[in-house]
Design a protein around this motif. Structure first.
Motif, short mmCIF file in Angstrom:
data_model
loop_
_atom_site.label_atom_id
_atom_site.label_comp_id
_atom_site.label_asym_id
_atom_site.label_seq_id
_atom_site.Cartn_x
_atom_site.Cartn_y
_atom_site.Cartn_z
N GLU A 61 35.23 40.19 41.48
CA GLU A 61 34.74 39.79 42.80
C GLU A 61 33.58 38.80 42.69
O GLU A 61 33.50 37.85 43.47
CB GLU A 61 34.29 41.04 43.56
CG GLU A 61 33.96 40.78 45.01
CD GLU A 61 33.56 42.06 45.74
OE1 GLU A 61 33.06 41.92 46.87
OE2 GLU A 61 33.74 43.17 45.20
N ILE A 62 32.72 39.00 41.71
CA ILE A 62 31.60 38.07 41.50
C ILE A 62 32.13 36.67 41.18
O ILE A 62 31.69 35.68 41.75
CB ILE A 62 30.66 38.59 40.40
CG1 ILE A 62 29.94 39.85 40.87
CG2 ILE A 62 29.65 37.52 39.98
CD1 ILE A 62 29.19 40.60 39.79
N LEU A 63 33.10 36.61 40.26
CA LEU A 63 33.68 35.31 39.91
C LEU A 63 34.42 34.71 41.10
O LEU A 63 34.30 33.51 41.36
CB LEU A 63 34.62 35.45 38.71
CG LEU A 63 35.27 34.16 38.23
CD1 LEU A 63 34.22 33.14 37.77
CD2 LEU A 63 36.26 34.44 37.11
N ARG A 64 35.15 35.51 41.83
CA ARG A 64 35.90 35.01 43.00
C ARG A 64 34.95 34.38 44.02
O ARG A 64 35.20 33.28 44.53
CB ARG A 64 36.69 36.16 43.64
CG ARG A 64 37.48 35.75 44.87
CD ARG A 64 38.83 35.24 44.43
NE ARG A 64 39.58 34.60 45.48
CZ ARG A 64 40.78 35.00 45.87
NH1 ARG A 64 41.34 36.05 45.34
NH2 ARG A 64 41.43 34.33 46.78
N LEU A 71 41.43 29.26 46.24
CA LEU A 71 42.58 29.70 45.46
C LEU A 71 43.29 30.82 46.20
O LEU A 71 42.64 31.65 46.83
CB LEU A 71 42.14 30.23 44.09
CG LEU A 71 41.47 29.26 43.12
CD1 LEU A 71 40.96 30.01 41.90
CD2 LEU A 71 42.43 28.17 42.71
N THR A 72 44.61 30.86 46.09
CA THR A 72 45.34 32.00 46.63
C THR A 72 45.03 33.21 45.75
O THR A 72 44.52 33.06 44.62
CB THR A 72 46.86 31.73 46.61
OG1 THR A 72 47.29 31.66 45.25
CG2 THR A 72 47.21 30.47 47.38
N ASP A 73 45.37 34.39 46.22
CA ASP A 73 45.16 35.60 45.41
C ASP A 73 45.93 35.50 44.10
O ASP A 73 45.40 35.87 43.04
CB ASP A 73 45.60 36.85 46.18
CG ASP A 73 44.66 37.18 47.33
OD1 ASP A 73 43.52 36.67 47.36
OD2 ASP A 73 45.08 37.97 48.21
N GLU A 74 47.14 34.99 44.17
CA GLU A 74 47.96 34.85 42.97
C GLU A 74 47.33 33.86 41.98
O GLU A 74 47.27 34.12 40.77
CB GLU A 74 49.36 34.39 43.36
CG GLU A 74 50.31 34.26 42.20
CD GLU A 74 51.69 33.81 42.65
OE1 GLU A 74 51.93 32.57 42.64
OE2 GLU A 74 52.51 34.68 43.01
#
Length: 192
Positions: free
Chosen positions: A5-8, A17-20
């Motif tokens: 989550e931190i990187l996201r 970016l999409t989740d995929e």
């Protein structure tokens, strides 16, 4: 907050970016834990990855022939670090990166980064954005060294990164500013 989550959240500052796509990107990172004092990048060794800091604090530094230490960078959570010259030029490290405090990092290999950038355009944009920000910060620091006295550099550092003073020992901040520990103590005492 978990590493993923931190990187996201970090990536989302500059790229969508999409989740995929993000899951694919994240799958290329290797989580690593280091203790205070442990070294991630060693002078004289090959460097094939960069590190994204999840927790803790790292420092990138150079020791000259007179055994004087120069701090190039402190890397706090959501910062990246490595010996980029060695990584990009496929040479041996000329700087050291070690832990000021216990740290959790995500390691991304240079080969994976290049492949990901060619496969996912938003990641190429993100890494360009990040590199540009790093370049601007380096240029700002260099100009500060050329233009400002010690007191002004100290105040600038305090204003930009107030959290450093809780994470980093004063002698390392002094080395970052290019002053003695005693000079830093005088500045610190006069600033309070």
């Amino acid at each position: 907050m978990e590493a993923k989550e931190i990187l996201r959240n970090h990536i989302a500052q500059a790229a969508s970016l999409t989740d995929e796509q993000f899951d694919y990107f994240f799958s290329h990172f290797k989580p690593q834990s280091y203790k205070k004092g442990e070294t991630l990048v060693h002078v004289g060794r090959a460097v094939d990855c960069e590190y994204f800091v999840i927790s803790g604090c790292l420092k990138a530094f150079f020791v000259n022939d007179e055994i004087k230490t120069y701090i190039l960078q402190f890397a706090m959570p959501t910062w990246w670090t490595s010996d980029y010259a060695a990584m990009y030029n496929h040479t041996h490290a000329t700087i050291t990166v070690d832990c000021i405090a216990n740290a959790e990092v995500l390691c991304l290999s240079s080969a994976d980064r290049e492949r990901l950038c060619s496969e996912l355009h938003p990641l190429e944009h993100f890494f360009r954005w990040r590199t540009n920000r790093g370049y601007v910060a380096s240029q700002r620091r260099l100009l500060s060294f050329m233009n400002n006295d010690t007191k002004a550099r100290y105040e600038e550092l305090l204003a930009l990164y107030p959290q450093l003073y809780n994470l980093v020992p004063k002698h390392l901040i002094a080395a970052y500013l290019g002053v003695s520990r005693e000079t830093l103590s005088r500045l610190y005492n006069n600033h309070r």
